[in-house]
Design an enzyme around this catalytic site. Structure first.
Site, PDB file in Angstrom:
ATOM      1  CB  ALA A   1      -0.910  -0.107   1.034  1.00 41.96           C
ATOM      2  CE  LYS A   2       5.529   4.754  -0.343  1.00 37.58           C
ATOM      3  NZ  LYS A   2       6.709   3.770  -0.236  1.00 37.58           N
TER       4      LYS A   2
END
Ligand code: GLU
Length: 418
Positions: A105-106
Protein backbone atom coordinates in the site's frame (compact mmCIF):
# COMPACT_ATOMS: atom_id res chain seq x y z
CA UNK A 1 4.37 13.34 -17.49
CA UNK A 2 5.87 11.33 -20.35
CA UNK A 3 5.07 7.62 -20.39
CA UNK A 4 8.74 6.89 -19.71
CA UNK A 5 8.64 8.73 -16.40
CA UNK A 6 5.12 7.77 -15.34
CA UNK A 7 5.94 5.58 -12.32
CA UNK A 8 2.84 3.42 -12.66
CA UNK A 9 3.56 2.69 -16.33
CA UNK A 10 7.11 1.78 -15.30
CA UNK A 11 5.87 -0.47 -12.49
CA UNK A 12 3.58 -2.23 -14.99
CA UNK A 13 6.48 -2.67 -17.43
CA UNK A 14 8.59 -4.29 -14.73
CA UNK A 15 5.74 -6.63 -13.80
CA UNK A 16 5.18 -7.49 -17.48
CA UNK A 17 8.86 -8.35 -17.97
CA UNK A 18 8.90 -10.53 -14.86
CA UNK A 19 5.65 -12.34 -15.71
CA UNK A 20 6.83 -13.00 -19.28
CA UNK A 21 10.22 -14.29 -18.16
CA UNK A 22 8.65 -16.50 -15.48
CA UNK A 23 5.84 -17.75 -17.67
CA UNK A 24 3.27 -16.50 -15.16
CA UNK A 25 -0.36 -17.10 -16.04
CA UNK A 26 -1.95 -14.07 -17.78
CA UNK A 27 -4.84 -14.02 -15.25
CA UNK A 28 -2.32 -13.32 -12.49
CA UNK A 29 -0.76 -10.47 -14.48
CA UNK A 30 -4.21 -8.99 -15.08
CA UNK A 31 -5.10 -9.31 -11.41
CA UNK A 32 -1.84 -7.75 -10.21
CA UNK A 33 -1.93 -4.88 -12.69
CA UNK A 34 -5.06 -3.52 -10.95
CA UNK A 35 -4.69 -2.02 -7.48
CA UNK A 36 -7.32 -3.37 -5.08
CA UNK A 37 -8.45 -0.01 -3.71
CA UNK A 38 -7.71 3.60 -4.58
CA UNK A 39 -8.92 6.37 -2.32
CA UNK A 40 -8.61 10.07 -3.01
CA UNK A 41 -9.69 12.63 -0.43
CA UNK A 42 -9.82 16.40 -0.10
CA UNK A 43 -7.93 17.58 2.97
CA UNK A 44 -9.13 21.03 4.05
CA UNK A 45 -6.75 22.79 6.42
CA UNK A 46 -7.21 26.07 8.26
CA UNK A 47 -3.91 27.88 7.72
CA UNK A 48 -2.29 29.98 10.44
CA UNK A 49 -3.37 33.17 8.65
CA UNK A 50 -7.03 32.18 8.95
CA UNK A 51 -7.46 31.20 5.28
CA UNK A 52 -8.49 27.75 4.15
CA UNK A 53 -6.46 25.56 1.83
CA UNK A 54 -7.50 22.21 0.40
CA UNK A 55 -4.86 19.56 -0.31
CA UNK A 56 -5.28 16.30 -2.23
CA UNK A 57 -4.65 13.09 -0.31
CA UNK A 58 -4.31 9.54 -1.59
CA UNK A 59 -4.20 6.01 -0.19
CA UNK A 60 -3.84 2.98 -2.43
CA UNK A 61 -3.96 -0.67 -1.41
CA UNK A 62 -2.35 -2.57 -4.23
CA UNK A 63 -2.79 -6.13 -3.02
CA UNK A 64 -3.51 -7.97 0.22
CA UNK A 65 -3.12 -11.62 -0.81
CA UNK A 66 -0.23 -12.11 1.66
CA UNK A 67 -1.51 -9.89 4.48
CA UNK A 68 -2.73 -6.40 5.33
CA UNK A 69 -1.54 -3.49 3.21
CA UNK A 70 1.71 -1.87 4.31
CA UNK A 71 3.46 1.24 3.11
CA UNK A 72 4.39 4.82 3.85
CA UNK A 73 2.73 8.20 3.48
CA UNK A 74 4.66 10.89 1.61
CA UNK A 75 4.24 14.63 1.60
CA UNK A 76 5.53 16.15 -1.63
CA UNK A 77 4.38 18.71 -4.20
CA UNK A 78 4.32 16.21 -7.08
CA UNK A 79 2.33 13.40 -5.43
CA UNK A 80 -0.45 12.08 -7.66
CA UNK A 81 -2.52 8.94 -8.03
CA UNK A 82 -0.21 7.27 -10.55
CA UNK A 83 2.83 7.76 -8.34
CA UNK A 84 1.00 6.36 -5.30
CA UNK A 85 -0.28 3.39 -7.34
CA UNK A 86 3.27 2.57 -8.44
CA UNK A 87 4.67 2.92 -4.93
CA UNK A 88 1.87 0.70 -3.57
CA UNK A 89 2.67 -1.99 -6.14
CA UNK A 90 6.38 -1.82 -5.30
CA UNK A 91 5.46 -2.32 -1.61
CA UNK A 92 3.65 -5.57 -2.55
CA UNK A 93 6.84 -6.86 -4.17
CA UNK A 94 9.07 -5.53 -1.37
CA UNK A 95 7.13 -7.27 1.41
CA UNK A 96 6.98 -10.49 -0.62
CA UNK A 97 10.67 -10.30 -1.55
CA UNK A 98 11.75 -10.22 2.09
CA UNK A 99 8.98 -12.61 3.13
CA UNK A 100 7.08 -10.51 5.65
CA UNK A 101 3.32 -11.13 5.90
CA UNK A 102 1.99 -8.00 4.24
CA UNK A 103 0.49 -6.80 1.03
CA UNK A 104 1.44 -3.47 -0.51
CA UNK A 105 0.00 0.00 0.00
CA UNK A 106 1.07 3.62 -0.15
CA UNK A 107 -0.33 7.05 0.51
CA UNK A 108 0.52 10.66 0.09
CA UNK A 109 -0.58 14.24 0.22
CA UNK A 110 0.21 16.71 -2.54
CA UNK A 111 1.86 19.42 -0.46
CA UNK A 112 5.21 21.11 -0.04
CA UNK A 113 5.66 20.54 3.70
CA UNK A 114 8.45 23.12 3.91
CA UNK A 115 5.84 25.81 3.26
CA UNK A 116 3.68 24.76 6.24
CA UNK A 117 4.16 25.54 9.91
CA UNK A 118 4.27 22.68 12.41
CA UNK A 119 0.70 23.48 13.53
CA UNK A 120 -0.53 23.44 9.92
CA UNK A 121 1.23 20.11 9.29
CA UNK A 122 -0.41 18.66 12.37
CA UNK A 123 -3.89 19.75 11.24
CA UNK A 124 -3.18 18.36 7.76
CA UNK A 125 -2.01 15.01 9.13
CA UNK A 126 -4.97 14.70 11.49
CA UNK A 127 -7.56 15.59 8.84
CA UNK A 128 -5.96 13.28 6.26
CA UNK A 129 -5.99 10.45 8.83
CA UNK A 130 -9.64 11.11 9.66
CA UNK A 131 -10.53 11.08 5.96
CA UNK A 132 -8.95 7.67 5.34
CA UNK A 133 -9.93 6.18 8.71
CA UNK A 134 -12.20 3.55 7.17
CA UNK A 135 -9.47 2.10 4.96
CA UNK A 136 -6.55 1.98 7.41
CA UNK A 137 -6.13 -0.08 10.58
CA UNK A 138 -3.80 -2.66 12.12
CA UNK A 139 -5.61 -5.51 10.35
CA UNK A 140 -6.29 -3.77 7.04
CA UNK A 141 -3.67 -1.27 5.94
CA UNK A 142 -0.83 0.11 8.05
CA UNK A 143 0.81 3.44 7.13
CA UNK A 144 4.40 4.43 7.96
CA UNK A 145 6.80 7.28 7.20
CA UNK A 146 8.01 7.97 3.67
CA UNK A 147 9.42 11.06 1.98
CA UNK A 148 9.05 14.14 4.24
CA UNK A 149 7.19 12.31 7.00
CA UNK A 150 8.64 10.78 10.14
CA UNK A 151 7.92 9.75 13.70
CA UNK A 152 6.21 13.06 14.52
CA UNK A 153 3.57 12.58 11.80
CA UNK A 154 3.09 8.92 12.80
CA UNK A 155 2.48 10.03 16.41
CA UNK A 156 -0.27 12.40 15.24
CA UNK A 157 -1.72 9.72 13.00
CA UNK A 158 -1.84 7.11 15.77
CA UNK A 159 -3.41 9.64 18.14
CA UNK A 160 -6.09 10.71 15.63
CA UNK A 161 -7.02 7.11 14.86
CA UNK A 162 -7.06 6.20 18.56
CA UNK A 163 -9.23 9.20 19.51
CA UNK A 164 -11.74 8.21 16.84
CA UNK A 165 -11.82 4.60 18.03
CA UNK A 166 -12.00 5.53 21.70
CA UNK A 167 -8.96 3.51 22.75
CA UNK A 168 -5.25 3.42 22.00
CA UNK A 169 -4.43 1.56 18.79
CA UNK A 170 -0.64 1.36 18.61
CA UNK A 171 -0.57 -0.94 15.60
CA UNK A 172 -2.40 1.40 13.21
CA UNK A 173 0.86 2.79 11.86
CA UNK A 174 4.58 2.21 12.28
CA UNK A 175 7.59 4.48 12.52
CA UNK A 176 6.13 6.08 15.67
CA UNK A 177 8.24 7.63 18.43
CA UNK A 178 9.53 4.85 20.74
CA UNK A 179 7.71 6.44 23.68
CA UNK A 180 4.33 5.66 22.10
CA UNK A 181 4.75 2.21 20.63
CA UNK A 182 7.58 2.77 18.14
CA UNK A 183 10.43 0.31 17.73
CA UNK A 184 14.04 0.91 18.51
CA UNK A 185 16.07 0.96 15.32
CA UNK A 186 13.21 1.99 12.99
CA UNK A 187 14.70 5.40 12.18
CA UNK A 188 17.98 3.84 11.07
CA UNK A 189 16.48 0.71 9.49
CA UNK A 190 16.05 1.70 5.84
CA UNK A 191 19.54 3.18 5.44
CA UNK A 192 21.02 0.37 7.54
CA UNK A 193 19.42 -2.09 5.13
CA UNK A 194 20.70 -0.27 2.04
CA UNK A 195 24.28 -0.43 3.36
CA UNK A 196 23.83 -4.02 4.57
CA UNK A 197 22.60 -5.22 1.16
CA UNK A 198 25.34 -3.23 -0.63
CA UNK A 199 27.88 -4.90 1.66
CA UNK A 200 26.50 -8.39 0.94
CA UNK A 201 26.67 -7.64 -2.78
CA UNK A 202 30.25 -6.40 -2.38
CA UNK A 203 31.26 -9.58 -0.51
CA UNK A 204 29.87 -11.78 -3.32
CA UNK A 205 31.75 -9.77 -5.91
CA UNK A 206 35.09 -9.63 -4.15
CA UNK A 207 34.93 -5.90 -3.40
CA UNK A 208 36.64 -4.86 -0.20
CA UNK A 209 35.12 -1.98 1.82
CA UNK A 210 38.46 -0.21 2.25
CA UNK A 211 38.99 -0.21 -1.50
CA UNK A 212 35.42 0.80 -2.35
CA UNK A 213 33.83 4.21 -2.65
CA UNK A 214 30.16 5.14 -2.28
CA UNK A 215 28.21 8.01 -3.79
CA UNK A 216 24.83 8.75 -2.21
CA UNK A 217 22.18 10.82 -3.95
CA UNK A 218 19.75 12.28 -1.39
CA UNK A 219 20.51 12.95 2.24
CA UNK A 220 17.15 12.43 3.89
CA UNK A 221 16.47 9.63 6.34
CA UNK A 222 17.57 6.90 3.91
CA UNK A 223 20.71 8.60 2.60
CA UNK A 224 21.88 9.65 6.06
CA UNK A 225 21.75 6.19 7.61
CA UNK A 226 23.11 4.57 4.45
CA UNK A 227 26.16 6.83 4.82
CA UNK A 228 26.58 6.20 8.55
CA UNK A 229 26.25 2.42 8.23
CA UNK A 230 28.50 2.25 5.16
CA UNK A 231 31.12 4.16 7.13
CA UNK A 232 30.83 1.66 9.99
CA UNK A 233 31.44 -1.19 7.53
CA UNK A 234 34.61 0.62 6.41
CA UNK A 235 33.50 2.15 3.09
CA UNK A 236 34.57 5.58 1.96
CA UNK A 237 31.61 7.89 1.23
CA UNK A 238 32.95 10.32 -1.38
CA UNK A 239 29.83 12.31 -2.29
CA UNK A 240 26.34 13.09 -1.05
CA UNK A 241 23.64 15.48 -2.21
CA UNK A 242 20.37 17.05 -1.14
CA UNK A 243 18.09 19.76 -2.53
CA UNK A 244 20.93 22.28 -2.16
CA UNK A 245 23.20 20.30 -4.55
CA UNK A 246 26.09 17.85 -4.34
CA UNK A 247 29.10 17.70 -1.99
CA UNK A 248 32.18 15.80 -3.13
CA UNK A 249 35.46 14.88 -1.48
CA UNK A 250 37.54 12.32 -3.41
CA UNK A 251 39.42 11.09 -0.34
CA UNK A 252 36.22 10.64 1.69
CA UNK A 253 33.71 12.93 3.39
CA UNK A 254 33.56 13.20 7.17
CA UNK A 255 30.19 11.44 7.45
CA UNK A 256 29.71 12.20 11.16
CA UNK A 257 30.39 15.89 10.60
CA UNK A 258 28.01 16.10 7.66
CA UNK A 259 25.33 14.21 9.63
CA UNK A 260 25.73 16.63 12.55
CA UNK A 261 25.54 19.55 10.10
CA UNK A 262 22.22 18.49 8.60
CA UNK A 263 20.77 17.50 11.99
CA UNK A 264 21.33 21.03 13.28
CA UNK A 265 17.87 22.69 13.23
CA UNK A 266 19.57 25.91 12.11
CA UNK A 267 20.59 24.21 8.83
CA UNK A 268 18.12 21.44 7.83
CA UNK A 269 19.87 21.17 4.42
CA UNK A 270 23.57 20.87 3.49
CA UNK A 271 23.63 24.45 2.15
CA UNK A 272 26.71 26.16 3.57
CA UNK A 273 28.63 22.95 4.31
CA UNK A 274 32.18 23.88 3.45
CA UNK A 275 34.43 20.83 3.81
CA UNK A 276 33.68 19.50 0.35
CA UNK A 277 33.69 20.49 -3.29
CA UNK A 278 30.31 21.66 -4.66
CA UNK A 279 29.00 19.70 -7.65
CA UNK A 280 25.65 19.41 -9.40
CA UNK A 281 23.24 16.54 -9.01
CA UNK A 282 24.01 15.40 -12.60
CA UNK A 283 27.75 15.40 -11.90
CA UNK A 284 27.20 13.43 -8.71
CA UNK A 285 25.40 10.60 -10.51
CA UNK A 286 28.20 10.37 -13.05
CA UNK A 287 31.11 10.27 -10.57
CA UNK A 288 33.51 7.37 -10.77
CA UNK A 289 32.80 5.15 -7.74
CA UNK A 290 32.22 1.56 -6.69
CA UNK A 291 28.64 1.85 -5.38
CA UNK A 292 26.09 4.44 -6.44
CA UNK A 293 23.13 4.64 -4.04
CA UNK A 294 20.28 6.79 -5.37
CA UNK A 295 18.32 7.56 -2.18
CA UNK A 296 16.12 10.43 -3.36
CA UNK A 297 13.33 10.24 -5.93
CA UNK A 298 11.94 8.19 -8.81
CA UNK A 299 13.33 8.52 -12.35
CA UNK A 300 16.87 9.66 -11.54
CA UNK A 301 18.67 7.13 -13.74
CA UNK A 302 17.18 7.44 -17.22
CA UNK A 303 18.27 6.71 -20.80
CA UNK A 304 19.87 10.18 -20.79
CA UNK A 305 22.45 9.43 -18.11
CA UNK A 306 22.56 5.60 -17.90
CA UNK A 307 25.32 5.52 -20.53
CA UNK A 308 27.41 7.93 -18.48
CA UNK A 309 27.35 6.25 -15.07
CA UNK A 310 30.80 5.23 -13.84
CA UNK A 311 29.90 3.02 -10.87
CA UNK A 312 30.27 -0.76 -10.64
CA UNK A 313 26.84 -1.27 -9.07
CA UNK A 314 23.70 0.75 -8.36
CA UNK A 315 22.03 0.00 -5.03
CA UNK A 316 18.56 1.56 -4.96
CA UNK A 317 17.79 3.30 -1.66
CA UNK A 318 14.88 5.23 -3.20
CA UNK A 319 11.81 3.60 -4.71
CA UNK A 320 11.88 3.52 -8.51
CA UNK A 321 15.03 5.59 -9.14
CA UNK A 322 15.92 3.67 -12.33
CA UNK A 323 13.57 3.59 -15.33
CA UNK A 324 13.09 0.28 -17.21
CA UNK A 325 14.86 1.76 -20.28
CA UNK A 326 17.85 2.77 -18.15
CA UNK A 327 17.85 -0.69 -16.56
CA UNK A 328 18.38 -2.18 -20.02
CA UNK A 329 21.28 0.15 -20.80
CA UNK A 330 22.96 -0.60 -17.46
CA UNK A 331 22.55 -4.35 -17.97
CA UNK A 332 24.19 -4.06 -21.40
CA UNK A 333 27.05 -2.12 -19.82
CA UNK A 334 27.55 -4.79 -17.16
CA UNK A 335 26.49 -2.51 -14.29
CA UNK A 336 24.35 -4.45 -11.80
CA UNK A 337 21.33 -2.79 -10.21
CA UNK A 338 20.34 -4.13 -6.79
CA UNK A 339 16.65 -3.18 -6.84
CA UNK A 340 14.65 -1.07 -4.40
CA UNK A 341 12.37 -3.96 -3.43
CA UNK A 342 15.38 -5.69 -1.89
CA UNK A 343 17.84 -2.87 -1.17
CA UNK A 344 15.52 -0.56 0.77
CA UNK A 345 13.37 -3.24 2.42
CA UNK A 346 15.05 -2.74 5.82
CA UNK A 347 12.55 0.01 6.69
CA UNK A 348 9.42 -1.98 6.17
CA UNK A 349 11.02 -5.03 7.79
CA UNK A 350 11.63 -3.04 10.96
CA UNK A 351 8.07 -1.67 10.63
CA UNK A 352 6.94 -5.28 10.73
CA UNK A 353 8.83 -5.75 14.00
CA UNK A 354 7.20 -2.60 15.38
CA UNK A 355 3.73 -3.91 14.49
CA UNK A 356 4.54 -7.30 16.04
CA UNK A 357 5.79 -5.61 19.24
CA UNK A 358 2.69 -3.38 19.36
CA UNK A 359 0.40 -6.37 19.04
CA UNK A 360 2.29 -8.27 21.76
CA UNK A 361 2.75 -5.12 23.86
CA UNK A 362 6.21 -6.47 24.50
CA UNK A 363 9.20 -4.50 23.29
CA UNK A 364 12.59 -5.70 22.11
CA UNK A 365 15.99 -4.19 22.79
CA UNK A 366 18.01 -2.72 19.92
CA UNK A 367 20.31 -5.73 19.59
CA UNK A 368 17.37 -8.04 19.05
CA UNK A 369 15.84 -5.68 16.46
CA UNK A 370 19.09 -5.45 14.50
CA UNK A 371 19.78 -9.15 14.73
CA UNK A 372 16.33 -10.06 13.38
CA UNK A 373 16.62 -7.36 10.71
CA UNK A 374 19.95 -8.61 9.41
CA UNK A 375 18.66 -12.18 9.46
CA UNK A 376 15.68 -11.34 7.23
CA UNK A 377 17.71 -9.15 4.87
CA UNK A 378 20.45 -11.76 4.50
CA UNK A 379 17.93 -14.48 3.72
CA UNK A 380 16.27 -12.26 1.10
CA UNK A 381 19.61 -11.35 -0.46
CA UNK A 382 20.55 -15.03 -0.68
CA UNK A 383 17.20 -15.98 -2.25
CA UNK A 384 17.78 -13.34 -4.93
CA UNK A 385 21.49 -14.07 -5.41
CA UNK A 386 20.71 -17.76 -5.96
CA UNK A 387 18.31 -16.94 -8.79
CA UNK A 388 20.76 -14.46 -10.34
CA UNK A 389 23.26 -17.30 -10.59
CA UNK A 390 20.87 -20.11 -11.54
CA UNK A 391 18.76 -18.24 -14.07
CA UNK A 392 21.42 -15.78 -15.28
CA UNK A 393 19.07 -12.83 -14.83
CA UNK A 394 19.52 -9.33 -13.42
CA UNK A 395 19.09 -8.66 -9.71
CA UNK A 396 15.82 -6.85 -10.41
CA UNK A 397 14.47 -9.75 -12.40
CA UNK A 398 15.54 -12.23 -9.72
CA UNK A 399 13.91 -10.14 -6.95
CA UNK A 400 10.71 -9.92 -9.01
CA UNK A 401 10.80 -13.69 -9.55
CA UNK A 402 10.94 -14.26 -5.80
CA UNK A 403 8.28 -11.65 -5.03
CA UNK A 404 5.77 -12.22 -7.82
CA UNK A 405 5.99 -15.97 -7.35
CA UNK A 406 5.11 -15.61 -3.64
CA UNK A 407 2.17 -13.28 -4.35
CA UNK A 408 0.90 -15.44 -7.22
CA UNK A 409 1.11 -18.52 -5.00
CA UNK A 410 -0.91 -16.77 -2.28
CA UNK A 411 -3.59 -15.75 -4.80
CA UNK A 412 -3.74 -19.28 -6.14
CA UNK A 413 -4.02 -20.86 -2.69
CA UNK A 414 -6.65 -18.43 -1.48
CA UNK A 415 -8.61 -18.54 -4.72
CA UNK A 416 -10.75 -15.74 -6.10
CA UNK A 417 -13.64 -14.69 -3.88
CA UNK A 418 -16.52 -15.58 -4.00
N1 GLU B 1 8.08 4.09 3.12
C1 GLU B 1 8.99 3.02 3.34
C2 GLU B 1 9.19 2.21 2.08
O1 GLU B 1 9.04 2.70 0.99
C3 GLU B 1 8.63 2.19 4.56
C4 GLU B 1 7.27 1.56 4.54
C5 GLU B 1 6.88 0.94 5.88
O2 GLU B 1 7.67 0.96 6.81
O3 GLU B 1 5.75 0.44 5.94
O4 GLU B 1 9.56 1.08 2.13
Amino acid sequence: MSTETNPFQNALKQLRLACDAMGINEDIYTYLSHPTRMVQVAVPVRMDNGHLKVFEGFRVLHNSARGPGKGGIRYAPNVDMDEVKALAMWMTWKCACVGIPYGGAKGGVRVDPRKLSQAELERLTRRFTANIINVIGPETDIPAPDMNTGSREMGWMMDTYSMQKGHVVHGVCTGKPVEIGGSLGRTQATGHGVAFIAHEYAKRHGMKPEESTIVIQGFGNVGQYTALTAKEYGYKVIAVSDISGGYYKPDGLDVDEIFAYISDPAHRTLEGYENAQRITNEELLELECTILAPCALENQITPENAGKLRCKVVVEGANGPTTPEADKILAERGIDVVPDILANAGGVTCSYFEWVQDRMALFWDLDRVNEELDKILLRAFEDVQKLVEERKVTYRMAAYFVAVHRVAKAIEMRGIYP
